[in-house]
Design a protein around this motif. Structure first.
Motif, short mmCIF file in Angstrom:
data_model
loop_
_atom_site.label_atom_id
_atom_site.label_comp_id
_atom_site.label_asym_id
_atom_site.label_seq_id
_atom_site.Cartn_x
_atom_site.Cartn_y
_atom_site.Cartn_z
N LEU A 404 3.22 3.83 -1.41
CA LEU A 404 3.52 4.03 -2.84
C LEU A 404 4.33 5.29 -3.09
O LEU A 404 4.95 5.43 -4.15
N THR A 405 4.31 6.23 -2.12
CA THR A 405 5.05 7.48 -2.30
C THR A 405 6.40 7.46 -1.58
O THR A 405 6.97 8.52 -1.27
N GLY A 406 6.89 6.25 -1.26
CA GLY A 406 8.26 6.15 -0.77
C GLY A 406 8.44 5.99 0.72
O GLY A 406 9.54 6.20 1.23
N HIS A 407 7.37 5.62 1.44
CA HIS A 407 7.49 5.41 2.88
C HIS A 407 7.35 3.93 3.22
O HIS A 407 6.61 3.20 2.55
N LEU A 408 8.03 3.51 4.28
CA LEU A 408 7.84 2.17 4.81
C LEU A 408 6.79 2.25 5.90
O LEU A 408 6.93 3.01 6.86
N VAL A 409 5.72 1.48 5.74
CA VAL A 409 4.57 1.56 6.65
C VAL A 409 4.40 0.23 7.37
O VAL A 409 4.34 -0.83 6.75
#
Length: 564
Positions: A404-409
């Motif tokens: 949700l804070t802009g990372h691809l997981v």
């Protein structure tokens, strides 16, 4: 094998800047080490020796097979130490490749040992060593021969030996019998492509089992009397306390098979019949698969590729242990790996090294868990994060927050199918609205064995086959022809060689997000996905069986009968 070209002398003279005459004149006293210290390449040393003696120079041994007699008679340690290799010859003569004159005195030794006339040729040192490794690695069946030839008295006297760092499994000459036996068993496992070796004790026998393509096979039966010595040797190899036999223990070791490096993860477990041992083999030199290699349907591959190139969100890969989840994630990371991206992984264990990617090993004994590691990774300014496994609620919540804070997981999860992964996240304590907002898609997968191409045959399935597969209700879908392997030497009589994935891919759509917010059951989510065109594990398995890639028995085995 042609002679070195006539312009070699001029080329060598230029390359050595005037040192050619001195080298040629003193060739019989110049050592390879001296020449190399002077910056002379292996090719130059070998070619200069051939020129001086009027012998043949071979630049590459790719088209010159090693002599089977040499490989069986001469220990690999001797061949490596003196950089020598016998090549297949004719008329009772054996060609012998050597790299420099330092090995010349060994020609008489080998001629006497082999009982053959030796015809020397010169080749670059690195070329000979590469071919030596390949030739000795091709030996098979040694473990069973070693078991049959074991002298029990000698073994009981010499069983224990000190473990050596980076032990080479090909070098078994002169070793104590049990050390030799354990090395050969591991060598056989590597050669056959086994993922695990099981040392299984029974009341009156000891069985060595190999997991090949996901299935265990009984392969060797060493004498029961050797059980304590074999277990102790493996413990010594893995740095495990040999005196402790009442508690489970773990250890690690690294061995070599020629130029391949194999990591061993060793686990012992006390049983009423004695300690049993499982050794996981990780081949560090094994090739990494690309997404195109995994066996995904074209539609699934297109959807999956689209998601792994997005800026943020979570992509889950799910399935049981050994279903290829990590391989799929490695393939995805390789495809999107770029210099402008910061990619960090948390793994347990790190199975393969990925160039340009920072990989972190989880160590729960020292307090480095997935949750704690993820907390610290977020301070490293990552673009993409791979989490080896979401095991608890804290890791699940942090993974969602990261997305949700802009990372691809990317992460793996243990569930039976794609829809079950959504319910699993909610069970771990993740809030429905956060899951609905962050999750991009779920890829569920299994590995099925491929039919051996050497013995693949078509057959007409019978009524009994459909009953066994529990497909009696699907009369319209019954194929008139399927395929199977009859068993041959190439597949060790199993009918199968290698494995391929079967997949189902669930993309999180707007209707599905509404179901997640309502905490809908996995069955409702699966029905929604199927209505949207999702190919299930069963459907993909059936398609591969009809195409002759795998068998219906395999599809039933890995998906479970409840899938049908």
């Amino acid at each position: 094998m042609g002679h070195v070209s006539h312009d070699f002398a001029a080329a060598l003279k230029t390359r050595l800047n005037g040192r050619y005459e001195a080298l040629l004149g003193q060739l019989k006293t110049v050592t390879p080490a001296t020449a190399r210290q002077a910056g002379v390449e292996d090719e130059v040393i070998a070619a200069a020796a051939a020129e001086a003696l009027g012998l043949e120079y071979v630049e590459s041994l790719a088209r010159h097979p090693a002599s089977a007699e040499f490989v069986e008679t001469v220990p690999i340690a001797f061949a490596r130490r003196h950089c020598l290799l016998g090549l297949a010859g004719d008329n009772g003569t054996m060609h012998l490749a050597l790299s420099d004159l330092a090995s010349w005195p060994q020609l008489a030794v080998l001629s006497k040992r082999l009982g053959r006339r030796i015809s020397p040729v010169f080749a670059p040192r690195h070329e000979i060593l590469r071919t030596v490794n390949a030739a000795y690695e091709r030996q098979t069946g040694q473990a069973q021969r070693a078991i049959e030839e074991l002298d029990l008295t000698e073994v009981l006297r010499d069983a224990e030996g000190a473990a050596t760092s980076g032990e080479d499994l090909l070098d078994v000459a002169g070793r104590a019998p049990v050390i030799r036996l354990v090395n050969l068993i591991l060598f056989e496992a590597v050669k056959r492509g086994a993922s695990d070796v099981h040392i299984q004790p029974y009341e009156e026998r000891l069985v060595v089992r190999l997991r090949l393509d996901g299935v265990l096979h009984d392969v060797f039966e060493p004498p029961k009397a050797l059980q304590p010595e074999i277990i102790s040797r493996i413990k010594v190899l893995g740095g495990i306390n040999i005196a402790e036999q009442r508690l489970p223990q773990d250890g690690r070791a690294t061995v070599e098979v020629g130029d391949r490096v194999i990591d061993l993860r060793i686990a012992t477990l006390p049983t009423d019949m004695g300690e049993r041992v499982v050794i996981r083999l990780l081949d560090k030199s094994a090739r990494l698969y690309t997404l195109d290699d995994l066996g995904m349907d074209a539609g699934v591959l297109k959807q999956f590729r689209r998601l792994i190139h997005l800026d943020h969100g979570i992509v889950l890969v799910t399935g049981p242990t050994g279903s290829g989840k990590t391989t799929t994630l490695y393939a995805a990371l390789q495809e999107i790996n770029a210099k402008q991206l910061n990619i960090i992984t948390l793994e347990d264990p790190i199975e393969y090294r990925l160039e340009g990617i920072s990989q972190t090993q989880i160590n729960e004994k020292k307090g480095l868990t997935f949750a704690k590691g993820l907390r610290h990774i977020l301070r490293q300014d990552p673009d993409i994060i791979m989490i080896g496994e979401i095991r608890d609620g804290e890791t699940a919540r942090m993974a969602i927050q990261s997305a949700l804070t802009g990372h691809l997981v990317f992460a793996t999860l243990h569930t039976n199918d794609a829809s079950g992964a959504l319910a699993r996240l909610l069970d771990l304590g993740a809030e429905p609205y956060l899951v609905a907002s962050s999750l991009l898609g779920v890829l569920a997968q299994r590995l099925v064995r491929k039919i051996c191409p050497e013995c693949r045959t078509a057959y007409a399935p019978t009524e009994a086959d459909f009953l066994r597969w529990e497909l009696e209700e699907h009369r319209r879908d019954r194929p008139a022809q399927l395929f199977r392997g009859t068993g041959c030497a190439a597949c060790l009589q199993t009918g199968y060689r290698e494995r391929v994935g079967i997949f189902e891919f669930l993309t999180v759509t707007e209707p599905m997000r509404e179901l997640i917010l309502k905490r809908a059951k996995a069955s409702s989510i699966k029905a929604e996905a199927a209505g949207g065109g999702m190919t299930t594990l069963r459907d993909d398995g059936l398609a591969k069986a009809l195409a002759g890639i795998t068998t219906m028995d395999e599809v039933v085995r890995v998906t479970g009968r409840d899938e049908f």
